[in-house]
Design an enzyme around this catalytic site. Sequence first.
Site, PDB file in Angstrom:
ATOM      1  N   SER A   7      45.063   9.967 -14.328  1.00  0.00           N
ATOM      2  CA  SER A   7      46.377  10.571 -14.585  1.00  0.00           C
ATOM      3  C   SER A   7      47.397   9.907 -13.683  1.00  0.00           C
ATOM      4  O   SER A   7      47.361  10.053 -12.458  1.00  0.00           O
ATOM      5  CB  SER A   7      46.337  12.074 -14.301  1.00  0.00           C
ATOM      6  OG  SER A   7      47.662  12.547 -14.167  1.00  0.00           O
ATOM      7  N   HIS A  32      46.064   8.348 -18.562  1.00  0.00           N
ATOM      8  CA  HIS A  32      46.520   9.654 -19.008  1.00  0.00           C
ATOM      9  C   HIS A  32      47.959   9.841 -18.519  1.00  0.00           C
ATOM     10  O   HIS A  32      48.235   9.729 -17.325  1.00  0.00           O
ATOM     11  CB  HIS A  32      45.587  10.724 -18.430  1.00  0.00           C
ATOM     12  CG  HIS A  32      45.891  12.115 -18.856  1.00  0.00           C
ATOM     13  ND1 HIS A  32      45.461  12.656 -20.052  1.00  0.00           N
ATOM     14  CD2 HIS A  32      46.570  13.100 -18.226  1.00  0.00           C
ATOM     15  CE1 HIS A  32      45.864  13.906 -20.133  1.00  0.00           C
ATOM     16  NE2 HIS A  32      46.540  14.213 -19.045  1.00  0.00           N
ATOM     17  N   ASP A  34      51.130  12.255 -18.227  1.00  0.00           N
ATOM     18  CA  ASP A  34      51.517  13.667 -18.263  1.00  0.00           C
ATOM     19  C   ASP A  34      53.021  13.811 -18.444  1.00  0.00           C
ATOM     20  O   ASP A  34      53.803  13.502 -17.546  1.00  0.00           O
ATOM     21  CB  ASP A  34      51.084  14.352 -16.964  1.00  0.00           C
ATOM     22  CG  ASP A  34      49.576  14.582 -16.936  1.00  0.00           C
ATOM     23  OD1 ASP A  34      49.054  15.149 -17.916  1.00  0.00           O
ATOM     24  OD2 ASP A  34      48.936  14.196 -15.944  1.00  0.00           O
ATOM     25  N   MET A  36      56.128  16.251 -18.944  1.00  0.00           N
ATOM     26  CA  MET A  36      56.511  17.652 -18.701  1.00  0.00           C
ATOM     27  C   MET A  36      58.021  17.802 -18.819  1.00  0.00           C
ATOM     28  O   MET A  36      58.787  16.936 -18.379  1.00  0.00           O
ATOM     29  CB  MET A  36      56.072  18.068 -17.298  1.00  0.00           C
ATOM     30  CG  MET A  36      54.602  17.830 -17.011  1.00  0.00           C
ATOM     31  SD  MET A  36      54.120  18.533 -15.427  1.00  0.00           S
ATOM     32  CE  MET A  36      52.449  17.875 -15.262  1.00  0.00           C
ATOM     33  N   HIS A  65      49.828  13.207 -22.910  1.00  0.00           N
ATOM     34  CA  HIS A  65      49.618  14.656 -22.914  1.00  0.00           C
ATOM     35  C   HIS A  65      50.993  15.320 -22.834  1.00  0.00           C
ATOM     36  O   HIS A  65      51.626  15.302 -21.785  1.00  0.00           O
ATOM     37  CB  HIS A  65      48.732  14.995 -21.695  1.00  0.00           C
ATOM     38  CG  HIS A  65      48.537  16.449 -21.446  1.00  0.00           C
ATOM     39  ND1 HIS A  65      48.003  16.936 -20.266  1.00  0.00           N
ATOM     40  CD2 HIS A  65      48.788  17.540 -22.220  1.00  0.00           C
ATOM     41  CE1 HIS A  65      47.942  18.245 -20.322  1.00  0.00           C
ATOM     42  NE2 HIS A  65      48.407  18.642 -21.477  1.00  0.00           N
ATOM     43  N   MET A  67      53.289  18.173 -22.437  1.00  0.00           N
ATOM     44  CA  MET A  67      53.437  19.559 -21.980  1.00  0.00           C
ATOM     45  C   MET A  67      54.900  19.918 -22.137  1.00  0.00           C
ATOM     46  O   MET A  67      55.652  20.052 -21.168  1.00  0.00           O
ATOM     47  CB  MET A  67      52.974  19.681 -20.518  1.00  0.00           C
ATOM     48  CG  MET A  67      51.463  19.581 -20.381  1.00  0.00           C
ATOM     49  SD  MET A  67      50.937  19.182 -18.707  1.00  0.00           S
ATOM     50  CE  MET A  67      51.085  17.399 -18.771  1.00  0.00           C
ATOM     51  N   MET A 136      42.303  22.370 -20.672  1.00  0.00           N
ATOM     52  CA  MET A 136      42.933  22.375 -19.345  1.00  0.00           C
ATOM     53  C   MET A 136      42.065  23.183 -18.395  1.00  0.00           C
ATOM     54  O   MET A 136      41.723  24.325 -18.675  1.00  0.00           O
ATOM     55  CB  MET A 136      44.328  23.022 -19.408  1.00  0.00           C
ATOM     56  CG  MET A 136      45.398  22.213 -20.087  1.00  0.00           C
ATOM     57  SD  MET A 136      45.614  20.534 -19.472  1.00  0.00           S
ATOM     58  CE  MET A 136      45.966  20.794 -17.735  1.00  0.00           C
ATOM     59  N   PHE A 142      51.192  20.666 -12.564  1.00  0.00           N
ATOM     60  CA  PHE A 142      51.117  19.919 -11.306  1.00  0.00           C
ATOM     61  C   PHE A 142      49.748  19.258 -11.149  1.00  0.00           C
ATOM     62  O   PHE A 142      48.745  19.795 -11.617  1.00  0.00           O
ATOM     63  CB  PHE A 142      51.355  20.863 -10.116  1.00  0.00           C
ATOM     64  CG  PHE A 142      52.657  21.590 -10.218  1.00  0.00           C
ATOM     65  CD1 PHE A 142      53.845  20.996  -9.800  1.00  0.00           C
ATOM     66  CD2 PHE A 142      52.708  22.857 -10.787  1.00  0.00           C
ATOM     67  CE1 PHE A 142      55.062  21.657  -9.939  1.00  0.00           C
ATOM     68  CE2 PHE A 142      53.914  23.532 -10.926  1.00  0.00           C
ATOM     69  CZ  PHE A 142      55.099  22.932 -10.496  1.00  0.00           C
ATOM     70  N   ASP A 174      40.866  18.260 -18.173  1.00  0.00           N
ATOM     71  CA  ASP A 174      42.020  17.822 -17.388  1.00  0.00           C
ATOM     72  C   ASP A 174      42.371  18.858 -16.329  1.00  0.00           C
ATOM     73  O   ASP A 174      42.767  19.974 -16.656  1.00  0.00           O
ATOM     74  CB  ASP A 174      43.202  17.620 -18.345  1.00  0.00           C
ATOM     75  CG  ASP A 174      44.449  17.097 -17.665  1.00  0.00           C
ATOM     76  OD1 ASP A 174      44.382  16.735 -16.482  1.00  0.00           O
ATOM     77  OD2 ASP A 174      45.493  17.057 -18.355  1.00  0.00           O
TER      78      ASP A 174
HETATM   79  C1  DX5 Z   1      48.351  18.938 -15.010  1.00  0.00           C
HETATM   80  C2  DX5 Z   1      48.166  17.602 -15.673  1.00  0.00           C
HETATM   81  C3  DX5 Z   1      46.969  16.873 -15.193  1.00  0.00           C
HETATM   82  C4  DX5 Z   1      46.986  16.526 -13.731  1.00  0.00           C
HETATM   83  C5  DX5 Z   1      45.620  16.136 -13.296  1.00  0.00           C
HETATM   84  O1  DX5 Z   1      49.364  19.632 -15.621  1.00  0.00           O
HETATM   85  O2  DX5 Z   1      48.030  17.755 -17.069  1.00  0.00           O
HETATM   86  O3  DX5 Z   1      46.744  15.712 -15.961  1.00  0.00           O
HETATM   87  O4  DX5 Z   1      47.889  15.534 -13.420  1.00  0.00           O
HETATM   88  O5  DX5 Z   1      45.673  15.872 -11.945  1.00  0.00           O
HETATM   89  P1  DX5 Z   1      44.525  16.304 -10.940  1.00  0.00           P
HETATM   90  O6  DX5 Z   1      43.315  15.522 -11.336  1.00  0.00           O
HETATM   91  O7  DX5 Z   1      45.086  15.931  -9.628  1.00  0.00           O
HETATM   92  O8  DX5 Z   1      44.313  17.792 -11.104  1.00  0.00           O
HETATM   93 ZN    ZN Z   2      47.283  16.025 -18.335  1.00  0.00          ZN
END
Ligand code: DX5
Ligand code: ZN
Length: 224
Positions: A7, A32, A34, A36, A65, A67, A136, A142, A174
């Site tokens: 990620s 990956h 993320d 947001m 991903h 969000m 998840m 975060f 994840d």
């Molecule tokens: C959380 C994200 C994850 C996160 C994973 O909302 O979707 O992808 O960045 O990070 P770690 O492995 O540090 O939990």
């Molecule tokens: Zn993610």
Amino acid sequence: MIHIAPSILSADFSRLAAHAKQALEGGATMLHVDVMDGHFVPNITIGPPVVAALRKSVDCTLDCHLMIEHPDRYVAAFADAGADWISVHQEACVHLHRTLEMIKSRGLKAGVVINPATPVGTLVEVLDMVDFVLIMSVDPGFGGQKFIPSSLEKIRKLAAIRQAVRNQFQIEIDGGVTQGNIAEIARAGAEIIVAGQAIFGDGDARLNTERLHKVANEAVMAKV
Ligand code: DX5
Ligand code: ZN
């Protein structure tokens, strides 16, 4: 064979491509990403321009991903930017079937994501159309949070449903993955394992990825 999906949320954004490449050198086959929006989750990260920049600099699957609220409004932008996989949250999609169709119509792999409090059973009607399901194992928003142990049972449940209905989707996990829990996660049936802090936090991203990959693959081999 387990896939590790680093990620980039935990990578050093001032040298994103170089840092991401270290993880790829360690055996990761995808990144990956993320995304947001500050509405669906209480954090704001990155959007299509960063995906487009990564697309130019790395040669691997980009697993985006989303969000975000109204993800259907942004599928085209992420597809144009070079996303290979797009996943959307069950909780964010009023017309989940339509949104998944939209992703597939762009020739991308379509995934559906569920939050820790959302039951696996809510996905039954779309399992025959998704390429992957993302469970998840932290509340999204975060990096660096603690793995929620009940996620293991959700992986097992989903794997059992898949076997019963003979679907082909892959299972991705994840959140909160560490060197200490990745073996158990792999044994539960996750095939794509996202890791942020465990790769880009302390130490060398290449070595961290190699170690996670090795532990996960050994755990799966020992099972069969
Ligand atoms: C959380 C994200 C994850 C996160 C994973 O909302 O979707 O992808 O960045 O990070 P770690 O492995 O540090 O939990
Ligand atoms: Zn993610």
